[in-house]
Design a protein around this motif. Structure first.
Motif, PDB file in Angstrom:
ATOM      1  N   UNK A   1       0.834  -1.209   0.000  1.00 50.14           N
ATOM      2  CA  UNK A   1       0.000   0.000   0.000  1.00 50.14           C
ATOM      3  C   UNK A   1       0.866   1.256   0.000  1.00 50.14           C
ATOM      4  N   UNK A   2       2.010   1.196  -0.671  1.00 43.81           N
ATOM      5  CA  UNK A   2       2.906   2.335  -0.734  1.00 43.81           C
ATOM      6  C   UNK A   2       2.910   2.956  -2.126  1.00 43.81           C
ATOM      7  N   UNK A   3       3.138   4.266  -2.149  1.00 43.99           N
ATOM      8  CA  UNK A   3       3.385   4.927  -3.432  1.00 43.99           C
ATOM      9  C   UNK A   3       4.735   4.485  -3.982  1.00 43.99           C
ATOM     10  N   UNK A   4       5.678   4.247  -3.086  1.00 42.90           N
ATOM     11  CA  UNK A   4       7.008   3.819  -3.504  1.00 42.90           C
ATOM     12  C   UNK A   4       7.974   4.974  -3.662  1.00 42.90           C
ATOM     13  N   UNK A   5       7.478   6.158  -3.937  1.00 41.29           N
ATOM     14  CA  UNK A   5       8.332   7.338  -4.036  1.00 41.29           C
ATOM     15  C   UNK A   5       7.439   8.568  -3.936  1.00 41.29           C
ATOM     16  N   UNK A   6       8.031   9.684  -3.521  1.00 39.68           N
ATOM     17  CA  UNK A   6       7.248  10.901  -3.353  1.00 39.68           C
ATOM     18  C   UNK A   6       7.084  11.691  -4.643  1.00 39.68           C
ATOM     19  N   UNK A   7       7.730  11.259  -5.725  1.00 41.78           N
ATOM     20  CA  UNK A   7       7.481  11.899  -7.011  1.00 41.78           C
ATOM     21  C   UNK A   7       6.039  11.668  -7.443  1.00 41.78           C
ATOM     22  N   UNK A   8       5.636  10.415  -7.420  1.00 43.76           N
ATOM     23  CA  UNK A   8       4.260  10.093  -7.811  1.00 43.76           C
ATOM     24  C   UNK A   8       3.256  10.595  -6.781  1.00 43.76           C
ATOM     25  N   UNK A   9       3.641  10.578  -5.509  1.00 42.60           N
ATOM     26  CA  UNK A   9       2.766  11.159  -4.492  1.00 42.60           C
ATOM     27  C   UNK A   9       2.522  12.635  -4.789  1.00 42.60           C
ATOM     28  N   UNK A  10       3.566  13.361  -5.163  1.00 45.55           N
ATOM     29  CA  UNK A  10       3.412  14.787  -5.467  1.00 45.55           C
ATOM     30  C   UNK A  10       2.456  15.000  -6.637  1.00 45.55           C
ATOM     31  N   UNK A  11       2.571  14.142  -7.650  1.00 48.24           N
ATOM     32  CA  UNK A  11       1.680  14.270  -8.807  1.00 48.24           C
ATOM     33  C   UNK A  11       0.237  13.995  -8.412  1.00 48.24           C
ATOM     34  N   UNK A  12       0.036  12.990  -7.569  1.00 46.92           N
ATOM     35  CA  UNK A  12      -1.328  12.670  -7.130  1.00 46.92           C
ATOM     36  C   UNK A  12      -1.889  13.770  -6.229  1.00 46.92           C
ATOM     37  N   UNK A  13      -1.052  14.350  -5.389  1.00 48.43           N
ATOM     38  CA  UNK A  13      -1.496  15.470  -4.564  1.00 48.43           C
ATOM     39  C   UNK A  13      -1.809  16.665  -5.460  1.00 48.43           C
ATOM     40  N   UNK A  14      -1.039  16.815  -6.531  1.00 53.25           N
ATOM     41  CA  UNK A  14      -1.351  17.865  -7.491  1.00 53.25           C
ATOM     42  C   UNK A  14      -2.742  17.705  -8.075  1.00 53.25           C
ATOM     43  N   UNK A  15      -3.111  16.461  -8.363  1.00 51.33           N
ATOM     44  CA  UNK A  15      -4.470  16.187  -8.832  1.00 51.33           C
ATOM     45  C   UNK A  15      -5.493  16.563  -7.778  1.00 51.33           C
ATOM     46  N   UNK A  16      -5.279  16.042  -6.562  1.00 48.78           N
ATOM     47  CA  UNK A  16      -6.256  16.257  -5.491  1.00 48.78           C
ATOM     48  C   UNK A  16      -6.406  17.738  -5.159  1.00 48.78           C
ATOM     49  N   UNK A  17      -5.310  18.484  -5.259  1.00 47.52           N
ATOM     50  CA  UNK A  17      -5.344  19.912  -4.948  1.00 47.52           C
ATOM     51  C   UNK A  17      -5.756  20.765  -6.137  1.00 47.52           C
ATOM     52  N   UNK A  18      -5.956  20.123  -7.286  1.00 48.48           N
ATOM     53  CA  UNK A  18      -6.269  20.839  -8.527  1.00 48.48           C
ATOM     54  C   UNK A  18      -5.211  21.909  -8.807  1.00 48.48           C
ATOM     55  N   UNK A  19      -3.959  21.487  -8.680  1.00 44.83           N
ATOM     56  CA  UNK A  19      -2.836  22.400  -8.880  1.00 44.83           C
ATOM     57  C   UNK A  19      -2.624  22.687 -10.360  1.00 44.83           C
ATOM     58  N   UNK A  20      -2.027  23.820 -10.639  1.00 44.05           N
ATOM     59  CA  UNK A  20      -1.674  24.179 -12.005  1.00 44.05           C
ATOM     60  C   UNK A  20      -0.334  23.585 -12.413  1.00 44.05           C
ATOM     61  N   UNK A  21       0.507  23.289 -11.423  1.00 42.73           N
ATOM     62  CA  UNK A  21       1.845  22.792 -11.730  1.00 42.73           C
ATOM     63  C   UNK A  21       2.435  22.056 -10.542  1.00 42.73           C
ATOM     64  N   UNK A  22       3.400  21.182 -10.838  1.00 42.73           N
ATOM     65  CA  UNK A  22       4.131  20.417  -9.829  1.00 42.73           C
ATOM     66  C   UNK A  22       5.617  20.622 -10.083  1.00 42.73           C
TER      67      UNK A  22
ATOM     68  N   UNK B   1       1.184  11.396 -14.749  1.00 43.10           N
ATOM     69  CA  UNK B   1       0.025  11.634 -13.889  1.00 43.10           C
ATOM     70  C   UNK B   1      -0.341  13.112 -13.876  1.00 43.10           C
ATOM     71  N   UNK B   2       0.658  13.963 -13.669  1.00 45.00           N
ATOM     72  CA  UNK B   2       0.398  15.395 -13.544  1.00 45.00           C
ATOM     73  C   UNK B   2      -0.113  15.994 -14.845  1.00 45.00           C
ATOM     74  N   UNK B   3       0.576  15.718 -15.956  1.00 44.25           N
ATOM     75  CA  UNK B   3       0.172  16.326 -17.229  1.00 44.25           C
ATOM     76  C   UNK B   3      -1.176  15.795 -17.688  1.00 44.25           C
ATOM     77  N   UNK B   4      -1.468  14.527 -17.370  1.00 46.47           N
ATOM     78  CA  UNK B   4      -2.775  13.979 -17.706  1.00 46.47           C
ATOM     79  C   UNK B   4      -3.900  14.641 -16.954  1.00 46.47           C
ATOM     80  N   UNK B   5      -3.567  15.239 -15.803  1.00 42.74           N
ATOM     81  CA  UNK B   5      -4.564  15.947 -15.000  1.00 42.74           C
ATOM     82  C   UNK B   5      -4.613  17.431 -15.326  1.00 42.74           C
ATOM     83  N   UNK B   6      -3.837  17.844 -16.332  1.00 42.02           N
ATOM     84  CA  UNK B   6      -3.860  19.247 -16.727  1.00 42.02           C
ATOM     85  C   UNK B   6      -2.889  20.125 -15.979  1.00 42.02           C
TER      86      UNK B   6
END
Length: 380
Positions: A158-179, A238-243
């Protein structure tokens, strides 16, 4: 025109990017002895304060809990000698990490908030929406959320495995413009610059294709090995796919965000056209329950915006139930789409390759005519 866009985006200025996520890894935040790099971190806090003053909202994804905890507990191998050591180190280090961020941001009159998440929190649709709502409220109150994986309870499954992908997923959840991924290198290179003098920095990536992935496979630019750059490529997908745009820049300098804004050196992955929120969540998921392989005709139909019909299915694998997220693969093994299954896997196997009008006779009831509806599917 594209070059102008890249130049304009350099530094992700507040005027263009209202909300950004900044990821900081353990190697930048903690020195080899396990102590916080206080001076460097204070320059990052100054960067954040300057951007906040210009109206930009910041979410921080910060590693470092295990390293900090291991130092306090006196555990070998940086606390990673065993799962138990890592979990214990994280439990102790998370307090130290949150206190560190509260202190350096507080010195700039900013308030920090801690959010700990697991993979399940962002893979489960309801918990994902809860996390998104929490981030939205914190940012609206002028708070700087500091997010980390909850390593004190996370296991390999149940791990992301790295915080790079976590950051991208948080970017999605936060509706961020950029990561922004602060890294040990200043971007993606055409080859490993440590061994190839002809290696060139790739300043702009419009589309992540096999050529871009091959650069990462070759270990380009990452002192952490090819896996480090590969994780960043996955995060960019992940990030670019979320805009959201994603940048890889070096963190091995003081005031890294200000330095990037003035010099523009780094790699920017440009965002794709935005998707609806539900489809963005589907595209960014890191776990799925099953896979359906389709023929060329079905793959073409999906690309044209159609639903997945049973007739085009060649194979069904995995155990899933109606509503589970599944991957849809082309015959060559590429994952081309992801969506919510309209059938349990047992029934999907029975109707694979059959026409929709045959479903009732096969299953003994009048049921849905599609395996995955286009409204619950996203192309990858």
């Amino acid at each position: 025109m594209v070059a102008d866009l890249t130049e304009t985006l350099a530094g992700f200025p507040p005027a263009l990017c209202r909300r950004i996520v900044v990821k900081i890894g353990s190697a930048l935040l903690v020195d080899p002895s396990g102590a916080v790099r206080d001076h460097w971190l204070r320059t990052v806090a100054a960067d954040i304060a300057a951007r906040r003053a210009e109206g930009q909202q910041i979410v921080i994804v910060s590693s470092g809990a295990i390293a900090l905890g291991a130092r306090r507990l006196g555990l070998p191998k940086g606390g990673r000698g065993s799962l138990e050591d890592a979990q214990a180190s994280a439990a102790v280090g998370q307090i130290a990490l949150s206190q560190t961020w509260a202190t350096v941001l507080g010195e700039r009159d900013l308030t920090a908030a801690q959010m700990l998440v697991t993979l399940d929190d962002l893979e489960n649709r309801r918990r994902y929406l809860n996390a998104s709502a929490t981030l939205e409220r914190l940012l609206s109150l002028g708070i700087v959320p500091v997010v980390n994986e909850n390593d004190s309870v996370a296991t390999a499954e149940i791990r992301f495995g790295d915080n790079d992908r976590l950051a991208a997923r948080i970017g999605q959840a936060a509706r961020a413009d950029a990561v922004v991924l602060l890294s040990d290198v200043d971007g993606l290179y055409t080859a490993n610059p440590q061994v190839d003098a002809s290696a060139m920095l790739v300043e702009r990536v419009e589309r992540i294709d096999s050529a871009i992935e091959a650069m990462a496979d070759g270990g380009s630019g990452s002192g952490m090995g090819s896996g480090g750059m590969l994780s960043k490529i996955e995060a960019a997908k992940i990030a670019t796919g979320a805009g959201a745009h994603l940048a890889i820049i070096t963190g091995h300098r003081d005031s890294p965000l200000s330095a990037w804004a003035s010099e523009g050196r780094g790699t920017i992955f440009q965002a794709a056209a935005g998707k609806r929120a539900r489809k963005t969540w589907l595209a960014g998921r890191l776990t799925t329950r099953g896979r359906i392989t389709v023929d060329a005709g079905a793959a073409g139909a999906l690309a044209r915006g159609n639903s997945l019909l049973p007739a085009g299915v060649r194979d069904v694998s995995g155990i899933f139930v109606r509503g589970d997220v599944i991957d849809i693969l082309a015959e060559d093994g590429r994952t081309i789409a992801r969506g919510l299954s309209e059938y349990d896997s047992e029934d999907a196997v029975k109707i694979a390759g059959r026409r929709s009008e045959e479903i009732a006779a096969i299953l003994g009831e009048v049921s849905r005519s599609v395996l995955v509806h286009r409204d619950h599917m996203v192309m990858l």
